[in-house]
Design an enzyme around this catalytic site. Structure first.
Site, PDB file in Angstrom:
ATOM      1  N   SER A  57      28.701   3.238  -8.966  1.00 42.29           N
ATOM      2  CA  SER A  57      28.024   2.368  -9.608  1.00 42.29           C
ATOM      3  C   SER A  57      27.036   2.980 -10.575  1.00 42.29           C
ATOM      4  CB  SER A  57      27.353   1.332  -9.052  1.00 42.29           C
ATOM      5  OG  SER A  57      26.905   0.064 -10.010  1.00 42.29           O
ATOM      6  N   HIS A  58      25.713   2.702 -10.480  1.00 44.20           N
ATOM      7  CA  HIS A  58      24.718   3.160 -11.335  1.00 44.20           C
ATOM      8  C   HIS A  58      24.127   4.447 -11.184  1.00 44.20           C
ATOM      9  CE1 HIS A  58      22.797   1.005  -8.099  1.00 44.20           C
ATOM     10  NE2 HIS A  58      21.888   1.888  -8.275  1.00 44.20           N
TER      11      HIS A  58
ATOM     12  N   LYS B 201      34.538   2.064  -2.336  1.00 43.77           N
ATOM     13  CA  LYS B 201      34.401   0.744  -1.823  1.00 43.77           C
ATOM     14  C   LYS B 201      35.724   0.351  -1.316  1.00 43.77           C
ATOM     15  CE  LYS B 201      32.585  -0.489  -5.967  1.00 43.77           C
ATOM     16  NZ  LYS B 201      31.887  -1.302  -7.032  1.00 43.77           N
TER      17      LYS B 201
ATOM     18  N   ASP C 228      27.039  -1.178 -16.604  1.00 45.91           N
ATOM     19  CA  ASP C 228      26.722   0.137 -15.723  1.00 45.91           C
ATOM     20  C   ASP C 228      28.154   0.872 -15.610  1.00 45.91           C
ATOM     21  OD1 ASP C 228      28.103  -1.700 -14.063  1.00 45.91           O
ATOM     22  OD2 ASP C 228      27.032  -1.068 -12.378  1.00 45.91           O
TER      23      ASP C 228
ATOM     24  N   ASP D 167      30.301   1.259 -13.065  1.00 49.52           N
ATOM     25  CA  ASP D 167      31.709   0.543 -12.993  1.00 49.52           C
ATOM     26  C   ASP D 167      31.829  -0.861 -13.621  1.00 49.52           C
ATOM     27  OD1 ASP D 167      29.701  -0.298 -11.291  1.00 49.52           O
ATOM     28  OD2 ASP D 167      30.961  -0.888  -9.679  1.00 49.52           O
TER      29      ASP D 167
ATOM     30  N   ASP E 148      30.333  -3.745 -13.489  1.00 49.79           N
ATOM     31  CA  ASP E 148      30.253  -4.952 -12.991  1.00 49.79           C
ATOM     32  C   ASP E 148      28.492  -5.437 -13.178  1.00 49.79           C
ATOM     33  OD1 ASP E 148      28.714  -3.094 -11.377  1.00 49.79           O
ATOM     34  OD2 ASP E 148      29.769  -3.712  -9.470  1.00 49.79           O
ATOM     35  N   ARG E 149      27.985  -4.688 -13.949  1.00 43.01           N
ATOM     36  CA  ARG E 149      26.437  -5.393 -14.172  1.00 43.01           C
ATOM     37  C   ARG E 149      26.344  -5.287 -15.654  1.00 43.01           C
ATOM     38  NH1 ARG E 149      22.177  -2.738 -11.610  1.00 43.01           N
ATOM     39  NH2 ARG E 149      23.479  -0.879 -11.160  1.00 43.01           N
TER      40      ARG E 149
ATOM     41  N   THR F 287      20.586  -9.439  -0.565  1.00 46.55           N
ATOM     42  CA  THR F 287      20.969  -8.492  -1.771  1.00 46.55           C
ATOM     43  C   THR F 287      22.371  -8.074  -1.649  1.00 46.55           C
ATOM     44  OG1 THR F 287      18.679  -7.975  -2.313  1.00 46.55           O
ATOM     45  CG2 THR F 287      20.402  -6.308  -2.880  1.00 46.55           C
TER      46      THR F 287
ATOM     47  N   GLU G  40      22.291 -11.622  -9.692  1.00 44.81           N
ATOM     48  CA  GLU G  40      21.380 -10.902  -8.843  1.00 44.81           C
ATOM     49  C   GLU G  40      20.196 -10.346 -10.114  1.00 44.81           C
ATOM     50  OE1 GLU G  40      22.412  -8.467  -5.515  1.00 44.81           O
ATOM     51  OE2 GLU G  40      23.891  -8.063  -6.633  1.00 44.81           O
ATOM     52  N   GLU G  41      19.052 -10.099  -9.352  1.00 45.87           N
ATOM     53  CA  GLU G  41      18.254  -9.667 -10.396  1.00 45.87           C
ATOM     54  C   GLU G  41      18.474  -8.210 -11.201  1.00 45.87           C
ATOM     55  OE1 GLU G  41      16.389  -6.661  -9.382  1.00 45.87           O
ATOM     56  OE2 GLU G  41      17.589  -6.825  -7.767  1.00 45.87           O
ATOM     57  N   SER G  42      19.404  -7.548 -10.380  1.00 44.79           N
ATOM     58  CA  SER G  42      19.787  -6.370 -10.660  1.00 44.79           C
ATOM     59  C   SER G  42      20.620  -6.174 -11.829  1.00 44.79           C
ATOM     60  CB  SER G  42      20.202  -5.197  -9.685  1.00 44.79           C
ATOM     61  OG  SER G  42      21.360  -6.043  -8.912  1.00 44.79           O
TER      62      SER G  42
ATOM     63  N   LYS H 196      30.759  -9.017  -9.287  1.00 40.75           N
ATOM     64  CA  LYS H 196      30.095  -9.191 -10.552  1.00 40.75           C
ATOM     65  C   LYS H 196      30.754  -8.665 -11.531  1.00 40.75           C
ATOM     66  CE  LYS H 196      26.866  -5.514  -8.979  1.00 40.75           C
ATOM     67  NZ  LYS H 196      27.322  -5.496  -7.672  1.00 40.75           N
TER      68      LYS H 196
ATOM     69  N   ARG I  18      11.967  -0.877  -3.544  1.00 36.45           N
ATOM     70  CA  ARG I  18      11.899  -1.834  -4.376  1.00 36.45           C
ATOM     71  C   ARG I  18      10.892  -2.969  -4.279  1.00 36.45           C
ATOM     72  NH1 ARG I  18      16.094   0.161  -6.898  1.00 36.45           N
ATOM     73  NH2 ARG I  18      18.441   0.279  -5.925  1.00 36.45           N
TER      74      ARG I  18
HETATM   75  C1  VG1 Z   1      21.475  -2.325  -5.775  1.00 37.39           C
HETATM   76  C2  VG1 Z   1      21.036  -3.669  -6.316  1.00 37.39           C
HETATM   77  C3  VG1 Z   1      21.939  -4.806  -5.748  1.00 37.39           C
HETATM   78  C4  VG1 Z   1      23.239  -4.395  -6.235  1.00 37.39           C
HETATM   79  C5  VG1 Z   1      23.486  -3.376  -5.762  1.00 37.39           C
HETATM   80  C6  VG1 Z   1      25.034  -2.790  -6.069  1.00 37.39           C
HETATM   81  O1  VG1 Z   1      21.344  -2.418  -4.476  1.00 37.39           O
HETATM   82  O2  VG1 Z   1      19.649  -3.905  -5.816  1.00 37.39           O
HETATM   83  O3  VG1 Z   1      21.266  -6.101  -6.335  1.00 37.39           O
HETATM   84  O4  VG1 Z   1      24.276  -5.575  -5.484  1.00 37.39           O
HETATM   85  O5  VG1 Z   1      22.742  -2.374  -6.257  1.00 37.39           O
HETATM   86  O6  VG1 Z   1      25.392  -2.713  -7.400  1.00 37.39           O
HETATM   87  P1  VG1 Z   1      20.138  -1.763  -3.725  1.00 37.39           P
HETATM   88  O7  VG1 Z   1      20.286  -1.957  -2.156  1.00 37.39           O
HETATM   89  O8  VG1 Z   1      19.900  -0.463  -4.409  1.00 37.39           O
HETATM   90  O9  VG1 Z   1      18.906  -2.502  -3.943  1.00 37.39           O
HETATM   91  V1  VG1 Z   1      26.230  -1.855  -8.110  1.00 37.39           V
HETATM   92  O10 VG1 Z   1      26.574  -2.228  -9.547  1.00 37.39           O
HETATM   93  O11 VG1 Z   1      25.709  -0.289  -7.602  1.00 37.39           O
HETATM   94  O12 VG1 Z   1      27.944  -1.766  -7.139  1.00 37.39           O
HETATM   95 CO    CO Z   2      27.906  -1.543 -10.314  1.00 38.10          CO
END
Ligand code: VG1
Ligand code: CO
Length: 543
Positions: A113-114, A126, A277, A279, A281-282, A344, A363-365, A376, A496
């Site tokens: 992801s990010h 995943k 991001d 993948d 999803d955000r 989360t 989600e806030e992210s 998402k 966080r």
């Molecule tokens: C982070 C975000 C969470 C999100 C997760 C996966 O997790 O805070 O809201 O669901 O990434 O998103 P963490 O445990 O680092 O706070 V993604 O787009 O990385 O699949």
């Molecule tokens: Co993602």
């Protein structure tokens, strides 16, 4: 078909976190690492015999090789059929859609992801279940348990075949179908939204800048926004997925999407800005010189979702992760629909969506989504926004100002302290947890603590209990902060700190966010003794 059984031994640390297993790319490339984990996915879910899976990833370094290994392993384990994105590309939401649409047994999505990609970056795997959603904890627990006892894995002797050309072929007895990654996703979006209204918006001169951040959404956004909906060529920037995301962090926030922020703050800025991001999803959304916090975006989308065909009169409820601001709660209250608060991670929304209790989730992210899939969905959120803007007529900044006037504003920010030594981060959380009982009533930074707890979630459908999901400290004036450790990092720990302050109707909604949150920031620093535990005076990333 011939397949071989390869002897192996358990590898430490193959425990999935918030969203799959994430490690340094070099770790995943070590002999047997990927193979062990994939075998455990199959073994932990009743075996692959006769099953169908969706396979694809975000295009990062090692994506293609990993997919070829997975194809050979699925074939070696007796899978009947695989649906693979062309060139190994599938965004996470597109994969979720395919799992559901073609009623497969699940999917394997390759993404961190990010997290940055590349040879020295991160990689991830995943597993999504047959409902299209991230495997729930009982499944990831079963997969992890297998990683501790694995002794062998199966892999086909045959090569995996060409994944660059659309078509199908067999690997042993396993049918491999290579499909266009965008087609089915675009069809779904057309069903949900008023594409004519959005076309009209662009035809009227409305301008968008969509920053795909060199990640997976590029092909999806280019096709849907430019080709189908008529946004001018060049509306999507950084549109070609690159194995290392152009050297950047594919994280859609004002820090990492600074190119977009620059464009949206410049002269002649477009009307609407968005980024997604690694993948896909955000999402982050912006107006001219205005970052819309993901929590506000969720509240606004909930308030105006009825302007999109799929959601008119159909909102059964909303759900947000616990650290997400409570702006959406106020909207749900006014709409007379329930608002659920979950830990989360998207996996916790799955049961609510499956049971029809929640329609929108966020989600806030910067993750927002709905019951259209079980992930998402970044581009979905952008299209919902465009649908709303096309039908409503106001611009996003005006719409938000009017929203605050009507509901009040939840000032919100997240402060991340990255790569802290794990022991120090855990000591900080333990110390804070140990004091929870003593905090109510205490004065700090001019505010009085009213509540202090460690969030535990009882799933209203599955009845499972998930504990220790983040410390919440609430103040008498309605402010709060939340602290938890990230479950997606690959190096040390990330603390966080989520900060929120509510200013009611009639109050000043035009303050600088960090200034408005000043007392809450100070209270968090004081009560958790962040500097004492981490040696840090300020956060690394403030969003
Ligand atoms: C982070 C975000 C969470 C999100 C997760 C996966 O997790 O805070 O809201 O669901 O990434 O998103 P963490 O445990 O680092 O706070 V993604 O787009 O990385 O699949
Ligand atoms: Co993602």
């Amino acid at each position: 078909m011939t397949s071989q059984t390869v002897q192996t031994t358990p590898i430490d640390g193959q425990k999935p976190g918030t969203s799959g297993l994430r490690k340094k790319t070099a770790v995943f490339r070590a002999p047997g690492y990927l193979e062990n984990f994939v075998q455990c996915i199959f073994d932990g879910t009743g075996g692959a015999q006769g099953k169908t899976y969706v396979v694809g990833g975000d295009g990062r370094f090692f994506n293609r090789e990993a997919i070829q290994t997975i194809i050979r392993m699925a074939a070696g384990n007796g899978a009947a059929r695989l649906i693979v994105g062309q060139n190994g590309i599938l965004s996470t939401p597109a994969a979720s859609n395919l799992i559901r649409k073609y009623k497969t047994d699940g999917g394997i999505i390759l993404s961190a992801s990010h997290n940055p990609g590349g040879e020295d970056g991160d990689f991830g795997v995943k597993f999504n279940a047959a409902n299209g959603g991230p495997a729930p904890e009982r499944v990831t627990d079963a997969i992890f348990a297998r990683t501790l006892e694995i002794a062998e894995y199966s892999i086909s002797d045959q090569q995996s075949g060409d994944i660059g050309t659309i078509g199908s072929y067999n690997v042993g007895d396993c049918r491999v179908e290579v499909i266009d990654p965008v087609d089915d996703y675009e069809t779904l979006m057309q069903e949900l939204f008023d594409f004519d209204a959005i076309r009209g918006l662009f035809a009227g001169g409305f301008r968008i800048c969509f920053d795909a951040m060199h990640a997976v959404t590029g092909p999806y956004a280019t096709r849907i926004l430019e080709t189908t909906l008529g946004a001018p060529r060049g509306s999507v920037i950084n549109a070609t997925p690159s194995p290392d995301f152009g050297g950047g962090h594919p994280d859609p926030n004002p820090v990492w999407a600074s190119e977009l922020v620059g464009i949206m703050s410049g002269d002649n800025a477009p009307d609407f800005g968005a980024a997604s991001d690694g993948d896909g999803d955000r999402n982050m959304v912006m107006g001219k010189s205005a970052f819309v916090s993901p929590s506000d975006s969720l509240a606004l989308l909930t308030a105006y979702a009825h302007l999109a065909p799929a959601y008119a009169g159909k909102l059964a409820g909303v759900a947000r992760s616990m650290p997400t601001s409570r702006a959406v709660d106020l909207v749900a209250e006014r709409l007379g629909i329930p608002c659920f608060e979950t830990p989360t991670g998207w996996k916790f929304f799955g049961n609510l969506l499956d049971a029809g209790r929640a329609t929108l989730c966020g989600e806030e992210s910067a993750g927002t989504g709905s019951n259209h899939i079980r992930e998402k969905d970044g581009l979905w959120a952008v299209l919902l926004w465009l649908n709303i803007l096309a039908r409503d007529g106001r611009d996003i900044v005006q719409l938000r100002a009017d929203h605050w006037r009507s509901f009040g504003r939840n000032y919100y920010s997240r402060h991340d302290y990255e790569e802290i030594p794990t022991e120090a981060a855990e000591a900080l959380m333990d110390a804070l947890r140990a004091r929870l009982g003593d905090l109510p009533g205490r004065e700090v930074a001019g505010m009085q603590v009213s509540t202090a707890d460690d969030f535990a979630y009882r799933d209203p459908i599955g009845d499972s209990l998930t504990e220790r999901q983040g410390v919440r400290i609430g103040f008498a004036d309605g402010s709060r902060f939340v602290m938890r450790l990230s479950g997606t990092g690959t190096q040390g720990a990330t603390l966080r700190v989520y900060l929120e302050r509510f200013v009611d109707r009639g109050g000043d909604h035009t303050q600088d966010v960090q200034a408005a949150l000043g007392p809450v920031i100070e209270a968090a620093q004081t009560l958790a003794e962040i500097t004492k535990h981490t040696g840090r005076r300020r956060a690394d990333v403030v969003t």
